[in-house]
Scaffold this active site. Sequence first.
Site, PDB file in Angstrom:
ATOM      1  N   LYS A  11     -13.531   0.249  15.458  1.00 18.05           N
ATOM      2  CA  LYS A  11     -12.448  -0.470  15.328  1.00 18.05           C
ATOM      3  C   LYS A  11     -11.834  -0.578  16.813  1.00 18.05           C
ATOM      4  CE  LYS A  11     -11.233   0.288  10.589  1.00 18.05           C
ATOM      5  NZ  LYS A  11     -10.510   0.905   9.499  1.00 18.05           N
TER       6      LYS A  11
ATOM      7  N   ASP B  57      -3.809  -6.677   4.836  1.00 19.44           N
ATOM      8  CA  ASP B  57      -4.847  -7.383   5.303  1.00 19.44           C
ATOM      9  C   ASP B  57      -4.858  -8.881   4.796  1.00 19.44           C
ATOM     10  OD1 ASP B  57      -5.902  -5.691   7.311  1.00 19.44           O
ATOM     11  OD2 ASP B  57      -7.227  -4.562   5.756  1.00 19.44           O
TER      12      ASP B  57
ATOM     13  N   ASN C 259       0.842  -1.291   0.006  1.00 20.13           N
ATOM     14  CA  ASN C 259       0.030  -0.027  -0.172  1.00 20.13           C
ATOM     15  C   ASN C 259       0.936   1.083  -0.009  1.00 20.13           C
ATOM     16  OD1 ASN C 259       0.584   0.600   2.900  1.00 20.13           O
ATOM     17  ND2 ASN C 259      -0.139  -1.195   3.173  1.00 20.13           N
TER      18      ASN C 259
ATOM     19  N   PHE D 156      -4.697   2.928  14.721  1.00 23.27           N
ATOM     20  CA  PHE D 156      -4.905   3.987  13.802  1.00 23.27           C
ATOM     21  C   PHE D 156      -5.938   3.517  12.841  1.00 23.27           C
ATOM     22  CE2 PHE D 156      -1.792   7.474  13.164  1.00 23.27           C
ATOM     23  CZ  PHE D 156      -0.932   7.043  14.295  1.00 23.27           C
TER      24      PHE D 156
ATOM     25  N   LYS E  95       9.371 -16.809 -11.315  1.00 19.75           N
ATOM     26  CA  LYS E  95       8.571 -15.489 -11.850  1.00 19.75           C
ATOM     27  C   LYS E  95       7.440 -16.059 -12.461  1.00 19.75           C
ATOM     28  CE  LYS E  95       9.233 -11.499 -14.644  1.00 19.75           C
ATOM     29  NZ  LYS E  95       9.673 -10.999 -15.958  1.00 19.75           N
TER      30      LYS E  95
ATOM     31  N   LYS F 207     -11.350  -4.032  18.436  1.00 21.34           N
ATOM     32  CA  LYS F 207      -9.779  -4.448  18.659  1.00 21.34           C
ATOM     33  C   LYS F 207      -9.394  -4.097  20.231  1.00 21.34           C
ATOM     34  CE  LYS F 207      -9.016  -3.930  13.796  1.00 21.34           C
ATOM     35  NZ  LYS F 207      -8.051  -4.078  12.799  1.00 21.34           N
TER      36      LYS F 207
HETATM   37  N1  CTP Z   1      -3.936  -3.618  11.838  1.00 19.40           N
HETATM   38  C1  CTP Z   1      -3.451  -4.938  12.235  1.00 19.40           C
HETATM   39  N2  CTP Z   1      -3.224  -5.766  11.554  1.00 19.40           N
HETATM   40  C2  CTP Z   1      -4.046  -5.975  10.560  1.00 19.40           C
HETATM   41  C3  CTP Z   1      -4.694  -4.931   9.908  1.00 19.40           C
HETATM   42  C4  CTP Z   1      -4.748  -3.812  10.636  1.00 19.40           C
HETATM   43  O1  CTP Z   1      -2.834  -4.765  13.412  1.00 19.40           O
HETATM   44  N3  CTP Z   1      -3.901  -7.025   9.766  1.00 19.40           N
HETATM   45  C5  CTP Z   1      -4.083  -2.447  12.619  1.00 19.40           C
HETATM   46  C6  CTP Z   1      -3.600  -1.193  12.100  1.00 19.40           C
HETATM   47  O2  CTP Z   1      -1.965  -1.122  12.214  1.00 19.40           O
HETATM   48  C7  CTP Z   1      -4.179  -0.155  12.642  1.00 19.40           C
HETATM   49  C8  CTP Z   1      -5.654  -0.616  12.889  1.00 19.40           C
HETATM   50  O3  CTP Z   1      -5.322  -2.127  12.944  1.00 19.40           O
HETATM   51  O4  CTP Z   1      -3.685   0.168  13.931  1.00 19.40           O
HETATM   52  C9  CTP Z   1      -6.541  -0.464  11.920  1.00 19.40           C
HETATM   53  O5  CTP Z   1      -6.166  -0.724  10.762  1.00 19.40           O
HETATM   54  P1  CTP Z   1      -7.228  -0.310   9.321  1.00 19.40           P
HETATM   55  O6  CTP Z   1      -6.306  -0.815   8.064  1.00 19.40           O
HETATM   56  O7  CTP Z   1      -7.667   1.027   9.447  1.00 19.40           O
HETATM   57  O8  CTP Z   1      -8.263  -1.235   9.871  1.00 19.40           O
HETATM   58  P2  CTP Z   1      -8.850  -2.762   9.456  1.00 19.40           P
HETATM   59  O9  CTP Z   1      -9.073  -3.415  10.560  1.00 19.40           O
HETATM   60  O10 CTP Z   1      -7.885  -3.252   8.359  1.00 19.40           O
HETATM   61  O11 CTP Z   1     -10.106  -2.459   8.587  1.00 19.40           O
HETATM   62  P3  CTP Z   1     -10.511  -2.149   7.074  1.00 19.40           P
HETATM   63  O12 CTP Z   1      -9.057  -2.492   6.119  1.00 19.40           O
HETATM   64  O13 CTP Z   1     -11.492  -2.880   6.708  1.00 19.40           O
HETATM   65  O14 CTP Z   1     -10.969  -0.731   6.940  1.00 19.40           O
END
Ligand code: CTP
Length: 405
Positions: free
Chosen positions: A335, A277, A208, A321, A287, A339
């Site tokens: 969230k 995720d 990302n 975050f 490759k 969490k």
């Molecule tokens: N996070 C994490 N592990 C993951 C995904 C997210 O620890 N696999 C943590 C990030 O570091 C951040 C928080 O979860 O502190 C929220 O991340 P975000 O990407 O906004 O949320 P998601 O739970 O992944 O939800 P979505 O992508 O559906 O918005």
Amino acid sequence: MLKGKKIVLGITGGIAAYKSAELTREFVKRGADVKVIMTGNATEFIAPLTLQTLSGNPVYMDMFLPADKSEISHISLADEADILIIAPATANIIGKIASGLADDLLSTTVMATNAPVLICPAMNTNMYTNDIVKQNISKLASKNYFFIEPGHGELACGTEGPGRLPPLEDIVEEVESILTKSDLAGEKILITAGPTQEPFDPVRYITNYSSGKMGYALATMARRRGAEVTLISGPTSLPEPFGVKFLQVSSTIEMRNAVMNNMEDSTIIIKAAAVADFRPAAISDDKIKKGDGSLSVRLERNPDIISEVGKMKGDRILVGFAVETENLIENARGKMTEKNMDIIVANDVTQDGAGFRTDTNIVKILDRKGGVEEVPLLDKIEVAERILDRIKAMKDKGLKQKSEG
Ligand code: CTP
């Protein structure tokens, strides 16, 4: 944060004296008022005019000035300084300070000041490792003089070893730390930053846009405020922040393992990383060739690191975050609860000046009690300061409640 600070920079006679010109520029660029004191030997290596031009102030060399300039004495330089830095510092000036000698403007100013003194030794390796020099350094360190260790490498005199003036960014960072109140001393803060990368063949990966800047700013600011910081970072192009334990990872699984292995003695955990995720279900050894048709890569779920931490956090403060493009507060609150975070920093990345690749951010800091602090467009280092203020306030409140209960 050096804006308006009064820095007295002492330059002594070593080959690294030319680097003090650049150091002066760095301080001036950050808004500090720099007054340079040069020893006679320093003027053999670099012209006072260079320092005068870069600092925008006269360069001070003489103990005994004409009567009309009497207001600028060693006493007034010593009094007005917020910090006195000696860079480069020779074995000679270190020896003089350790012996309480005051026989020129620089050594006299050092003796007369109540400001913190940062000494940056730079000299030939044999001189630096000489027992007498080492004893002088230990003696001064025990009297609360600050030192920054010289770098290793090839020296101008042809020898190799410790003795180089450390990188100027490190000196500037040390000055920032000395001038910042150590209100997070005793805290052990684990921070994650940057993106993660999920490969699907030896040359390609999914990732990302995270630059890591917000997490690195938090690590830098937490360290300045006296915390012991461990930074677990995905791949970024940023330099390693000075003075923190730095662990490089690449994938989400690697980041998860590093967090689990290092969270034990942490008191605060901040998950600023933009974690992928999903990861490709299989990584091809070779490759993947483009062939004729389209390509599908099957993705499987990665562990949610912060959820796992949330389940076992105990009385640590857990900060996450939320990166959102819609329903910022509602999604972030969801969230935080789901969490088990204590604080969530909500980031609407559609706003100009906010989000991943910028040097600035605009955030809302939410807590479990319904509190919302709106942080306007600020430099990421200032946003980091606000987030840490919030964490500190929560810690202090927790301690107060404990002592009252
Ligand atoms: N996070 C994490 N592990 C993951 C995904 C997210 O620890 N696999 C943590 C990030 O570091 C951040 C928080 O979860 O502190 C929220 O991340 P975000 O990407 O906004 O949320 P998601 O739970 O992944 O939800 P979505 O992508 O559906 O918005």
